[in-house]
Design an enzyme around this catalytic site. Structure first.
Site, PDB file in Angstrom:
ATOM      1  NE  ARG A   1      -2.906  -8.836 -76.146  1.00  0.00           N
ATOM      2  CZ  ARG A   1      -4.002  -8.142 -76.428  1.00  0.00           C
ATOM      3  NH1 ARG A   1      -5.188  -8.679 -76.304  1.00  0.00           N
ATOM      4  NH2 ARG A   1      -3.894  -6.906 -76.874  1.00  0.00           N
TER       5      ARG A   1
ATOM      6  NE  ARG B   1     -10.182  -4.105 -81.350  1.00  0.00           N
ATOM      7  CZ  ARG B   1     -11.478  -4.017 -81.525  1.00  0.00           C
ATOM      8  NH1 ARG B   1     -11.941  -3.287 -82.498  1.00  0.00           N
ATOM      9  NH2 ARG B   1     -12.311  -4.635 -80.716  1.00  0.00           N
ATOM     10  CB  THR B   2      -4.076  -6.771 -80.628  1.00  0.00           C
ATOM     11  OG1 THR B   2      -4.798  -5.774 -79.916  1.00  0.00           O
ATOM     12  CG2 THR B   2      -2.603  -6.449 -80.594  1.00  0.00           C
TER      13      THR B   2
ATOM     14  CE  LYS C   1       0.777 -31.350 -75.214  1.00  0.00           C
ATOM     15  NZ  LYS C   1       1.442 -31.795 -76.429  1.00  0.00           N
TER      16      LYS C   1
ATOM     17  CG  HIS D   1      -1.784  -2.793 -75.920  1.00  0.00           C
ATOM     18  ND1 HIS D   1      -1.066  -3.111 -77.056  1.00  0.00           N
ATOM     19  CD2 HIS D   1      -3.045  -3.241 -76.138  1.00  0.00           C
ATOM     20  CE1 HIS D   1      -1.877  -3.730 -77.909  1.00  0.00           C
ATOM     21  NE2 HIS D   1      -3.076  -3.819 -77.375  1.00  0.00           N
TER      22      HIS D   1
END
Lengths: 320, 180
Positions: free
Chosen positions: A109, A59-60, A87, A137
């Site tokens: 995020r 969603r975000t 890596k 958030h």
């Protein structure tokens, strides 16, 4: 007009009430853009935005991507899996390599609290947090604020209760900051094991029984119960949780007035929220999703560009 | 009323007469109200469009009107310091086949009108678009000319035109303001 946002948006804790209001007021006209036959304005034409997602999100990420595209920015999505991160590249190296390709903004995020601010302090591009660890958030809280303001016409003086896993919730933390800055009374309700110690010090009311919270509140923001919490021993079982803390129709019907119901998604129907409540007449859960795009457009628009040296040069007469 | 740094170009009566004349010219230009749509540019253009529409409605049918905020279509977003607050954009229905008259308070560089044309194009394809401004102050930077003008003003360096409307500013007036 004096409440510019600065370079990055990493949380609501350090924003002033005026800055928060500026974002909400700016989001208002962006709602209309998404209703146009051509859902696009050229405001960020030529800007390049990288969505750097070190945690799964549907969603975000999609909401940010719509916001970016509707502002005509060029966007690239980078997921941690399948990238150089696997890596062993560090966060700063990843971002610096992206900057070397001349990007303008990073939406990040990350599972570590503070990652967005850490990055913002080390690169020139604007950084927008899409959630960092258990910290904040910010855009989720902003869309929650906008949705509350739409529904009730105000935020100040309302009683908003966050229900559930406040301990692990960055959504809860951002909401507490935003709501209290705009003058709402904030409550929290959930099992002791999922409440941070000293939560009352943030100026919130603590409810131990969901019935009390429902009687007190105008708005319930029901947090997602992450099912892995059960395996980690925070709650005895999902059924037990629903029996004690579930936001059910029966419980809401006992309240003296209807409560506005919110959920940041994704929902666990029958765990933290009753389906009949989630789909009921007082649920604004899908309005939250709609508002998410508008709020993110507002944040990106307000952060982008704004080169002060050019602003002075452009100030030459005329009200046009 | 008028301080030395503020000269009245149009007082309330003159402004009202100008709008009256502009309303007549809009009707002539659009051959009646059948296809006419008035679109005001935020903020004072919206009020002026509304006034003109009401004048036309006195002896003709209802005129659809809308509002356009061109902020997101500006070519200088990079250079504006604090971001301007964005006003409402409201387009009345489908513009296809319509004669859109854009209404604004002051025509200067033409860049606002350029942005408005771009934005309107994203809402549809009007048959014709005309431009109606209360004040033409010269100084164009783009090949844009108005179809209907309330008044023309010669503005020197260090001067600015202020349009005041009752609804927003408490009185109707157009001023020439010396800024330095």
């Amino acid at each position: 007009m004096t409440a510019a946002l600065g370079k990055d948006l990493v949380g609501l804790e350090r924003l002033s009430p005026d800055q928060i209001r500026l974002i909400l007021d700016t989001a208002e006209p962006f709602k209309e853009v998404s209703e146009r036959p051509i859902k696009k304005v050229p405001a960020l034409r030529g800007k390049t935005i990288v969505n750097l997602f070190f945690e799964a999100s549907t969603r975000t990420r999609i909401s940010f991507e719509f916001a970016e595209k509707r502002l005509s920015a060029d966007t690239v999505n980078v997921a941690a899996s399948g990238s150089a991160v696997q890596k062993g590249e560090t966060l700063v190296d990843t971002a610096r390599n992206l900057e070397a390709m001349r990007i303008d903004m990073v939406v990040i995020r990350h599972p570590s609290s503070g990652a967005a601010e850490f990055l913002g302090n080390r690169i020139r591009s604007n950084v927008v947090s899409a959630g960092d660890g258990k910290h904040e958030h910010p855009t989720q809280a902003l869309l929650d604020l906008l949705t509350i303001r739409d529904k009730h016409g105000k935020i100040a003086g309302l009683r908003v209760c966050l229900v559930g896993d406040v301990l692990h919730s960055r959504v809860a933390r951002s909401n507490i900051w935003g709501l209290s800055k705009l003058g709402a009374e904030v409550g929290v309700c959930g099992p002791d094991t999922l409440m941070p110690r000293g939560i009352e010090d943030l100026g919130v009311c603590r409810f131990r029984r969901i019935e009390e919270a429902i009687e007190w509140a105008d708005v319930l923001n029901v947090l997602r119960l992450q099912l892995e919490r059960m395996e980690m021993g925070f709650i005895p079982s999902v059924r037990e949780y629903y029996r004690v803390f579930g936001v059910t129709l029966e419980r809401l019907e006992k309240a003296s007035r209807p409560l506005t119901i919110m959920h940041p998604g994704p929902m666990n129907r029958g765990v933290e929220i009753d389906s009949r409540v989630a789909d009921g007449p007082h649920s604004v859960i899908l309005d939250q999703v709609t508002n998410g795009v508008a709020v993110r457009m507002a944040v990106l628009y307000l952060l982008a560009g704004g080169r002060p040296e050019l602003a002075d040069a452009a100030k030459r007469g005329g009200t046009e | 009323m008028s301080r030395p740094d503020r000269t009245i170009i149009l007082d309330a009566r003159a402004l009202s007469r100008a709008l009256q004349r502009m309303a007549v010219e809009v009707l002539e230009l659009a051959h009646g109200t059948d296809r006419l749509v008035l679109i005001g540019i935020q903020r004072r253009g919206v009020e002026l469009a509304d006034r003109i529409a009401r004048l036309i409605e006195k002896d003709a049918a209802v005129v659809p009107r809308g509002a356009l905020d061109i902020t997101l279509y500006r070519d200088d977003l990079e250079t504006v310091g604090p971001k301007p607050v964005i006003g409402e954009t409201r387009i009345p229905g489908d513009l296809a086949g319509k004669h859109v008259v854009i209404v604004d308070d002051v025509l200067y560089t033409g860049r606002t009108v350029r942005a408005a044309l771009d934005e309107l194009a994203d809402f549809g394809r009007p048959e014709r678009i005309s431009l109606c401004v209360l004040v033409d102050r010269g100084g164009r930077e783009l090949p844009i000319q108005p179809d209907i003008v309330g008044t023309k003003v010669k503005v020197s360096d260090g001067e600015r035109v202020d349009v005041l409307v009752e609804e927003l500013d408490g009185r109707d007036e157009v001023d020439l303001v010396r800024t330095r």
